[in-house]
Every structure is written in C-alpha cells, then in structure tokens.
Scaffold this active site. Structure first.
Site: not given
Ligand code: FE
Ligand code: ZN
Length: 256
Positions: A174, A58-59, A56, A136, A113, A54
């Site tokens: 995570h 942090d990905h 985001h 996530d 998410h 996805h």
């Molecule tokens: Fe994340």
């Molecule tokens: Zn995420």
C-alpha cells in the site's frame, strides 16, 4: 528479474515479476485483474505464478479472473490460509522456498496482520539486492493493523524482518507512507532521518510518484515499528519492554 509496480484500487500496489517480453511472469497480490491483464498483454507475458501474502480481498481479488485467463498458473499462499485464497494450489510455511526467473524466494512466516500472513524474500544475487514482498506486514513508516494477531506475534514478525540486509528492497502493498510518516513524527519529532524522509515523501507525492520500494536500512532509521529499542521511542511510550512499546505504538496509530 524486472519488478513492475502497478497501482490498483485506491492505494494498493500489485507487483509483476518478469524477465523479458514474450516470456513468463508472476504477480504478487493481484488486488484486481484488469491492470495485470493489460500489462501482461502489452508485453506478451504468460502468467505462471500468483504469489499471495494473505487472504484479504485487496490482495487476492484478481485471482479468479487471472486464473480464467491463465488456468495453469500456480497459486502460492500461506499454509494457514487454506480455504481463504481463491485457487490456492501451494501451501507454504516458514523456510520453504519458491523458484522464479532464476531467483529463489525464501518464505517468511510473519503473522500479526492476519494469522497466516507470509512474505516472499527473494534472496540477493551477485548483481541484485534482496527483494522483500511483504504484503501488509510492513509499510514504509508503518506496519499493518493487527486484525488476527497479537502484539507479541507481530513484534516477532518484525524482528525477523529487521535481520535482513539493509539494502533489501521492501515492496509494500500500500501507498500509506505519507500518513505513516506524519504519525512517526509525533512519536519521534527529533529524528533527523525521519524529518528528511518526510520532506522527500511529500515531494514525491506532490508529483504523484510512488514511495515504494523502500529499503530495510531506511525503514530501520525512520519506521517507529522497527525501533522498539530506541530510547526516544521507549520514553514516548513509557516502557522499555519491546512488546509493550510495540503494543502502545500500534494502539496509538490505530487512533491517529
Ligand atoms: Fe491490504
Ligand atoms: Zn491486508
């Protein structure tokens, strides 16, 4: 296929898929480029694919730098993430499949998410169980927050996951397990498997060890977000309607 887990940012995991030193590699959800580049260099690997679950940051944060080093790498992501994943070249939908290193990943569409979230389910082979790269959507002992989706959508996504074989390895993005398990115990204090897992997790974390990968069979025993039909959880949430049980669990976790 080897799967190497690289810790990144504060509590993210990046996964590198590869066969042998000097060969080709793929990376799942590169939160940042440096640990990936270091690992590739150390093993003389050529990055040929980025698998994003996805959009985001942090990905996908590592995408631009990785592409600068490996311009031919193919960037996979969900069809509905068009315009949100840096460098995306392949737009995947449910049921598509992606080959890598002699294995085949089936694409699962798991919104909740985010509205475009996908998962990469590497099918089992004769000598390896399935590997689920779930981003996530599912964490050990928990699930992702609903930023763009509804409880009904997320429940449907989790229902799909629950149907996979118990020995499927679950590669969550995570390290949230310890906190998730603390929450799970407030919902289901008498769950013996959960009590046992909580102790294991505490011991692992004390030694600085990862709790990922989990397995689907374990998650079905300990993760309240996969246990909407469990009587103890239904009682705790005051409903036996799956969507209501899920929505109340999620709301309670949001404030935990
Ligand atoms: Fe994340
Ligand atoms: Zn995420």
């Amino acid at each position: 296929m080897h799967i190497t887990r690289l810790p990144a940012l504060r509590d993210n995991y990046i996964f590198v898929l590869w066969d042998e030193p000097g060969g080709q590699a793929a990376v799942v959800d590169p939160a940042e480029p440096a640990p990936v580049l270091d690992f590739l260099r150390a093993n003389r690997l050529e990055l040929t694919a980025i698998f994003n679950t996805h959009h985001h940051g942090d990905h996908v944060g590592g995408n631009p730098d990785l592409l600068a080093h490996f311009p031919k790498a193919v960037v996979y992501g969900g069809a509905n993430d068009r315009g949100r994943i840096p460098g995306q070249t392949v737009f995947l939908s449910a049921g598509d499949d992606v080959p890598f290193a002699g294995r085949r990943a089936e694409i699962l569409f798991v919104p909740g998410h985010t509205k475009a979230h996908i998962a990469y389910y590497f099918l089992p082979t004769a000598d390896q169980p399935g590997d689920l790269f779930i981003g996530d959507t599912l964490f050990s002992g928990g699930c992702g927050r609903l930023f763009e989706g509804t409880p009904a959508q997320m429940l449907h996504s989790l229902q799909q996951l629950r149907q996979l074989p118990n020995d499927t390895r679950v590669w969550c993005a995570h390290e949230y397990t310890q906190n998730n398990v603390r929450f799970a115990l407030t919902v289901e204090p008498d769950n013996a498997a959960l009590q046992h897992y909580a102790q294991q997790v505490q011991a692992l974390r004390q030694q600085g060890e990862a709790t990922i990968p989990s397995t689907l069979g374990l998650e079905k025993q300990i993760n309240p977000f996969l246990r909407w039909d469990e009587p103890a959880i239904q009682r705790a949430m005051g409903s036996n309607d799956p969507v209501t049980v899920f929505a109340r669990l999620r709301a309670r976790k949001d404030h935990f």
